[in-house]
Motif scaffolding. Sequence first.
Motif, mmCIF file in Angstrom:
data_model
loop_
_atom_site.group_PDB
_atom_site.id
_atom_site.type_symbol
_atom_site.label_atom_id
_atom_site.label_comp_id
_atom_site.label_asym_id
_atom_site.label_seq_id
_atom_site.Cartn_x
_atom_site.Cartn_y
_atom_site.Cartn_z
ATOM 1 N N ARG A 1 0.830 -1.208 0.000
ATOM 2 C CA ARG A 1 0.000 0.000 0.000
ATOM 3 C C ARG A 1 0.865 1.258 0.000
ATOM 4 N N SER A 2 1.926 1.263 0.819
ATOM 5 C CA SER A 2 2.781 2.450 0.945
ATOM 6 C C SER A 2 3.526 2.747 -0.343
ATOM 7 N N TRP A 3 4.009 1.690 -0.999
ATOM 8 C CA TRP A 3 4.787 1.874 -2.228
ATOM 9 C C TRP A 3 3.920 1.819 -3.473
ATOM 10 N N LYS A 4 2.602 1.701 -3.260
ATOM 11 C CA LYS A 4 1.656 1.606 -4.379
ATOM 12 C C LYS A 4 2.049 0.468 -5.328
ATOM 13 N N GLN A 5 2.322 -0.682 -4.736
ATOM 14 C CA GLN A 5 2.719 -1.868 -5.508
ATOM 15 C C GLN A 5 1.719 -3.010 -5.334
ATOM 16 N N GLU A 6 0.456 -2.657 -5.109
ATOM 17 C CA GLU A 6 -0.576 -3.687 -4.977
ATOM 18 C C GLU A 6 -0.831 -4.328 -6.341
ATOM 19 N N THR A 7 -0.826 -5.651 -6.391
ATOM 20 C CA THR A 7 -0.992 -6.375 -7.651
ATOM 21 C C THR A 7 -2.033 -7.483 -7.486
ATOM 22 N N LYS A 8 -2.501 -7.989 -8.613
ATOM 23 C CA LYS A 8 -3.443 -9.106 -8.576
ATOM 24 C C LYS A 8 -2.781 -10.362 -8.017
ATOM 25 N N LEU A 9 -1.491 -10.540 -8.328
ATOM 26 C CA LEU A 9 -0.758 -11.696 -7.809
ATOM 27 C C LEU A 9 -0.710 -11.659 -6.286
ATOM 28 N N GLY A 10 -0.409 -10.493 -5.737
ATOM 29 C CA GLY A 10 -0.353 -10.357 -4.281
ATOM 30 C C GLY A 10 -1.715 -10.561 -3.639
ATOM 31 N N ALA A 11 -2.751 -10.006 -4.268
ATOM 32 C CA ALA A 11 -4.109 -10.158 -3.741
ATOM 33 C C ALA A 11 -4.546 -11.619 -3.747
ATOM 34 N N MET A 12 -4.051 -12.397 -4.722
ATOM 35 C CA MET A 12 -4.400 -13.807 -4.805
ATOM 36 C C MET A 12 -3.604 -14.645 -3.810
ATOM 37 N N LEU A 13 -2.287 -14.362 -3.707
ATOM 38 C CA LEU A 13 -1.418 -15.190 -2.871
ATOM 39 C C LEU A 13 -1.563 -14.916 -1.378
ATOM 40 N N ASP A 14 -1.873 -13.676 -1.001
ATOM 41 C CA ASP A 14 -1.897 -13.304 0.422
ATOM 42 C C ASP A 14 -2.849 -14.164 1.251
ATOM 43 N N PRO A 15 -4.146 -14.293 0.879
ATOM 44 C CA PRO A 15 -5.035 -15.139 1.687
ATOM 45 C C PRO A 15 -4.665 -16.616 1.632
ATOM 46 N N ILE A 16 -4.094 -17.068 0.501
ATOM 47 C CA ILE A 16 -3.672 -18.465 0.394
ATOM 48 C C ILE A 16 -2.539 -18.736 1.377
ATOM 49 N N ALA A 17 -1.570 -17.818 1.445
ATOM 50 C CA ALA A 17 -0.439 -17.976 2.368
ATOM 51 C C ALA A 17 -0.921 -17.993 3.814
ATOM 52 N N ASP A 18 -1.853 -17.105 4.150
ATOM 53 C CA ASP A 18 -2.393 -17.069 5.513
ATOM 54 C C ASP A 18 -3.053 -18.392 5.879
ATOM 55 N N LYS A 19 -3.906 -18.870 4.989
ATOM 56 C CA LYS A 19 -4.632 -20.119 5.264
ATOM 57 C C LYS A 19 -3.674 -21.305 5.341
ATOM 58 N N ALA A 20 -2.679 -21.346 4.463
ATOM 59 C CA ALA A 20 -1.712 -22.445 4.475
ATOM 60 C C ALA A 20 -0.938 -22.459 5.785
ATOM 61 N N MET A 21 -0.527 -21.295 6.247
ATOM 62 C CA MET A 21 0.209 -21.202 7.510
ATOM 63 C C MET A 21 -0.624 -21.733 8.666
ATOM 64 N N VAL A 22 -1.863 -21.272 8.757
ATOM 65 C CA VAL A 22 -2.734 -21.651 9.867
ATOM 66 C C VAL A 22 -3.077 -23.134 9.818
ATOM 67 N N VAL A 23 -3.480 -23.627 8.652
ATOM 68 C CA VAL A 23 -3.913 -25.022 8.521
ATOM 69 C C VAL A 23 -2.764 -25.991 8.819
ATOM 70 N N ILE A 24 -1.598 -25.751 8.232
ATOM 71 C CA ILE A 24 -0.467 -26.661 8.433
ATOM 72 C C ILE A 24 0.038 -26.607 9.865
ATOM 73 N N ALA A 25 0.119 -25.404 10.438
ATOM 74 C CA ALA A 25 0.575 -25.282 11.827
ATOM 75 C C ALA A 25 -0.381 -25.981 12.788
ATOM 76 N N LEU A 26 -1.685 -25.827 12.574
ATOM 77 C CA LEU A 26 -2.655 -26.512 13.433
ATOM 78 C C LEU A 26 -2.540 -28.023 13.285
ATOM 79 N N MET A 27 -2.310 -28.490 12.056
ATOM 80 C CA MET A 27 -2.133 -29.920 11.817
ATOM 81 C C MET A 27 -0.952 -30.458 12.627
ATOM 82 N N VAL A 28 0.158 -29.705 12.639
ATOM 83 C CA VAL A 28 1.345 -30.118 13.383
ATOM 84 C C VAL A 28 1.075 -30.124 14.882
ATOM 85 N N ILE A 29 0.442 -29.063 15.377
ATOM 86 C CA ILE A 29 0.169 -28.957 16.815
ATOM 87 C C ILE A 29 -0.750 -30.073 17.284
ATOM 88 N N VAL A 30 -1.825 -30.323 16.534
ATOM 89 C CA VAL A 30 -2.758 -31.393 16.907
ATOM 90 C C VAL A 30 -2.064 -32.751 16.814
#
Length: 221
Positions: A55-84
């Motif tokens: 946002r600060s550098w005005k470098q928002e892209t479609k690639l970033g908008a697509m990957l950001d929620p995927i990365a968040d979900k992957a982090m949470v799902v895999i980490a929970l799998m390991v913890i459980v």
Amino acid sequence: MTLNFPNSLTVLRLLAAPAVAVMFLYFTRPYADWFALLLFVSAAVTDWFDGYLARSWKQETKLGAMLDPIADKAMVVIALMVIVGFSSWSPWLILPATVILFREVFVSGLREFLGDTAGTLKVTKLAKWKTTVQMTAIAVLFSQGVFEHYLGMSVYGMDAAMVQGILSGQQEDVLGLGWKVAATDWSGIVGLILLWLAAALTAITGWDYFRKALPYLKDES
């Protein structure tokens, strides 16, 4: 597609998600817990930085908008799998983890079904808080694994009477069993409280997405 610096941070966060699980394949505990904790926290910090920099550098892209929620979900799902997977399968842990996993799969499927219309389902502030609480809870639960295994290493070779004598103050606590027990207990309690809070926020935001999507799910008469 533009792979600028903010997008590069997002890609690194995406790659860090499976790396958290890999730590437990190639390292013994508590080193695996340490590496997983440091990797997860570092990746979680980039979740704030990549969006802020884009946002600060005005470098928002479609690639970033697509990957950001995927990365968040992957982090949470895999980490929970390991913890459980490395837990005692306590229902107090499995139930909130199940709610979180179900919601993430449900919303992802909902967005996929809606296709281009999914753009109308904007990420709310509550959803961002949900992600923050999820990641904080997981980090605290990873830290419990660290404390738990250092405690186990400290009491190795001791019988129950000796451990009780040290904790009750009858014997000198040379190895710091007192603070290790307290750290293990409190990190577990705080981690579970945060995970239940995250599960509640997850359920609320999941229902909000479903409610907003209902008009697009009706069959034409």
